[in-house]
Write an enzyme that holds these catalytic residues in place. Structure first.
Site, PDB file in Angstrom:
ATOM      1  N   SER A  67     -47.307 -21.244  43.874  1.00 21.63           N
ATOM      2  CA  SER A  67     -47.256 -22.093  45.230  1.00 21.63           C
ATOM      3  C   SER A  67     -45.667 -22.382  45.447  1.00 21.63           C
ATOM      4  O   SER A  67     -44.620 -22.553  46.841  1.00 21.63           O
ATOM      5  CB  SER A  67     -47.501 -24.094  45.514  1.00 21.63           C
ATOM      6  OG  SER A  67     -48.607 -24.071  45.631  1.00 21.63           O
ATOM      7  N   GLU A  95       0.577  -1.168   0.312  1.00 20.20           N
ATOM      8  CA  GLU A  95      -0.058   0.366   0.075  1.00 20.20           C
ATOM      9  C   GLU A  95       1.082   1.156  -0.012  1.00 20.20           C
ATOM     10  O   GLU A  95       0.225   2.495  -0.461  1.00 20.20           O
ATOM     11  CB  GLU A  95      -1.139  -0.118   0.878  1.00 20.20           C
ATOM     12  CG  GLU A  95      -1.970  -1.172   1.335  1.00 20.20           C
ATOM     13  CD  GLU A  95      -3.029  -0.752   0.034  1.00 20.20           C
ATOM     14  OE1 GLU A  95      -3.262   0.122  -0.472  1.00 20.20           O
ATOM     15  OE2 GLU A  95      -4.118  -1.832  -0.148  1.00 20.20           O
TER      16      GLU A  95
END
Length: 683
Positions: free
Chosen positions: A364, A94
């Site tokens: 319960s 690059e």
């Protein structure tokens, strides 16, 4: 002749002076431009390098279990932790003069300008890594002169205020590598299943070639083009003396293995759990004036992947082929850590978390909290109450309430608290509330961090106040911890993008919700739901799964017309399971009713597999005694319904059951038992 020579000399002098003046003017103009740029840069200041980063989630053993990202999947990794091959390969292809130029490669720019002029449009780039980094951070990728000028201005500022290594690190962490991966770390994990710190030369060269055109040079999209570009990069690295010829040949021969399919499969671990983590982390960071949306956080969680796998398998194996939904959560008794969480059957179809967000009537399963208040107010496991059919009045006599038991029957004789817990007798629960008082029950709910109501209605004894599975399981975890308050948590630590720990979980100061003795009595009574000794009048609620038990469990179930609950624990793990329909549809199919217990026992047996059975430690002041469950007196050979029950030493009965009591009118037919008859005459 001389005159002509003189005139030519004079013209040359004038031209020289003009050229000199023009040169000076150009230099002055350049100086002014550079000075202006410098002043602009100083006024504008250092451009921010903040970019969105993925937040990473780890389990309690530091294994990654997921991540979260706002728009771009990115994990920041410092340059010195990356494989050096990656930086060298990237520079080679690059920007080979990256460490020499000041942000611009003027020879490349000149060539690009000529190409653009010939074409009449922007066709060729000459961007350095600095310019590309500036574009990644601040600009779009459109090919216009305006964007290019802005790119140059940003690049100039970057070069002034940041070092080359900082710029290179930023570039490698922001550039796009295809398939939704931003930055080298995300790309390396996606393509090769490893950190960018571990990349080989061949892998690094392959990655470095992708940003030029992710659509063309991704090895997943086009292996041939990607390989050709990899070879080009290796050749450039050799030419630039970054690698040797031998290294180049070795890298070209290396067969790369791509792990992208494994990455896709691994990103969905415990999605409901991670949603809870995200919410909890948001609140923690907000309290510290931080914002979780900044990203880049590493969040270490409490997840135990073995427990999570056991939970998911139990759900998958036992849920019926209906729309019945499920919630499951497990907690570590000692710490309160959430070790597993399943908030529904399929996160991709519904992300609604039925563990934390759904509040339903617990039925319960609320009774252990009620009975905790009872133990503090004079009850013992052998407190007997009349549990025949009863109509209760309330609201100053203006309203009545007639509770039913699940089987529609009522006992013909008095019943102890221990037996009422085991078979979940509803008359006993409501009578307990009447004797203990609404205030005491309300205060107990508050202590456990559960919802409560200011209205005095006897039905709340049977779990009509809605709660979440998360909160109720945490309440049971407190009982399992000997009454010591437990706060469920999913997060152990949070680290920011710089590696600084901004939060670390610390256990709160010890606080007892119950005495250790009362907590143990509740635990012992909850082991009774699996005991067939209570099954003559009405089966103990957990007997159906007793045959699958290889460990000692304490638990309590809960049933409403639309909800099934089972929450229980060993000395080390508490787990809660809920089943029901999102719309609150009535549970009627038998397999719907059975799923809760099967999911729960599958999970508990799996996580305890291979471990020695754990007995609940008996605290000081508690004594075990064999009791005749029908009379509450000390058990003798002639009394067939015996069980070891633990009590406070001051409450242990002294009277023995008498053999003739087995022929009383309330023995439910035990006189037919030949063994009982023989023992009667023997005594």
């Amino acid at each position: 002749m001389k005159r002509q020579h003189y005139i030519r000399r004079k013209k040359r002098k004038r031209f020289g002076k003009r050229l000199a003046l023009l040169t000076v003017a150009m230099l002055c103009a350049a100086a002014v431009v550079l000075l202006s740029l410098r002043i602009y840069a100083q006024i504008a200041g250092a451009p921010t390098l903040t970019v969105p980063k993925a937040t990473v989630f780890l389990d309690q053993h530091d294994h990654q279990i997921g991540d979260y990202f706002q728009s771009e999947r990115r994990y920041w990794l410092e340059l010195d932790k990356m494989s050096p091959y990656l930086a060298e390969a990237t520079i080679a292809i690059e920007d080979k003069d990256f460490y020499q130029h000041g942000g611009f490669d003027y020879s490349r720019i000149a060539g690009a300008v000529l190409a653009d002029i010939k074409a009449g449009r922007k066709v060729q780039g000459a961007s350095t890594l600095t310019q590309q980094y500036a574009r990644n951070l601040y600009l779009s990728h459109e090919k216009t002169w305006t964007r290019k000028i802005n790119e140059a201005l940003y690049a100039y500022r970057l070069e002034i205020f940041y070092s080359k290594d900082e710029i290179l690190e930023g570039y490698l962490n922001t550039v796009y590598y295809g398939h939704g991966m931003y930055g080298a770390e995300a790309a390396s994990r996606y393509y090769f299943g490893k950190s960018a710190s571990d990349l080989t030369l061949a892998e690094a060269a392959m990655l470095a070639g992708i940003p030029k055109g992710p659509t063309y040079y991704s090895p997943i999209a086009n292996l041939e083009k990607a390989t050709n570009r990899q070879k080009l990069i290796l050749s450039l690295m050799e030419q630039q003396e970054k690698i040797t010829a031998e290294e180049k040949v070795h890298a070209e021969k290396e067969e790369l293995v791509y792990k992208n399919s494994e990455w896709v499969a691994s990103k969905s671990i415990a999605p409901y759990f991670l949603d809870v983590v995200w919410t909890e982390a948001s609140e923690i960071l907000e309290s510290k004036n931080m914002n979780i949306s900044e990203g880049g956080w590493t969040i270490k969680t409490t997840l135990n992947q073995a427990h999570q796998n056991a939970a998911e398998q139990a759900v998958q194996k036992n849920m019926p082929n209906t729309d019945l939904q499920v919630g499951l959560v497990s907690l570590d008794v000692d710490t309160g850590y959430v070790t597993a969480l399943v908030g529904g059957r399929d996160y991709s179809k519904s992300s609604f978390n039925r563990v934390t967000l759904a509040e339903r009537q617990p039925g319960s399963s609320i009774k252990p909290i009620l009975y905790a208040a009872a133990l503090e107010n004079g009850f013992t496991p052998l407190t007997f109450l009349n549990v025949s059919e009863t109509i209760f009045t309330y609201d100053d006599g203006r309203a009545t309430y007639k509770p039913q038991n699940v089987n529609g029957q009522f006992a013909a004789q008095d019943m102890s608290l221990a037996q009422a817990m085991a078979i979940s007798d509803n008359i006993y629960a409501v009578k307990t509330l009447e004797q203990v008082g609404y205030k005491a029950f309300r205060e107990m709910l508050q202590r456990f961090g559960l919802n409560y109501t200011e209205k005095d209605n006897p039905s709340i004894a049977l779990g009509t106040i809605e709660t979440s599975l998360y909160d109720l399981t945490n309440a049971y975890n407190t009982i399992a911890a000997g009454g010591e308050k437990r706060n469920a948590t999913t997060i152990l630590s949070i680290t920011n993008a710089k590696g600084d720990v901004v939060y670390k979980y610390t256990e709160p100061e010890t606080k007892h919700v119950l005495t250790e003795q009362d907590a143990y009595l509740l635990t012992d009574m909850m082991t009774g739901i699996f005991d067939p000794v209570y099954s003559d009048y009405s089966p103990a609620t957990g007997v159906s799964i007793r045959g699958r038990m290889t460990h000692t469990y304490a638990a309590k179930s809960g049933t409403t017309i639309s909800d099934q609950w089972l929450i229980g624990y060993t000395p080390s793990i508490t787990a809660g399971v809920w089943n029901g329909y999102d719309q609150g549809k009535t549970l009627s199919v038998q397999e719907d009713m059975a799923a809760t217990k099967q999911v729960w026992i599958d999970f508990m047996e799996t996580v305890h597999n291979g471990k020695a059975n754990e007995n609940f430690p008996v605290p000081d002041g508690i004594q075990g005694v064999v009791i005749d469950i029908e009379t509450g007196k000390l058990g003798m050979d002639a009394c067939p319904k015996q069980r070891l029950i633990y009590m406070k030493e001051t409450d242990v009965p002294t009277e023995k059951c008498r053999s003739f009591e087995i022929f009383g009118p309330d023995t439910w037919g035990s006189w037919l038992d030949f063994e009982v008859f023989r023992n009667f005459w023997r005594n």
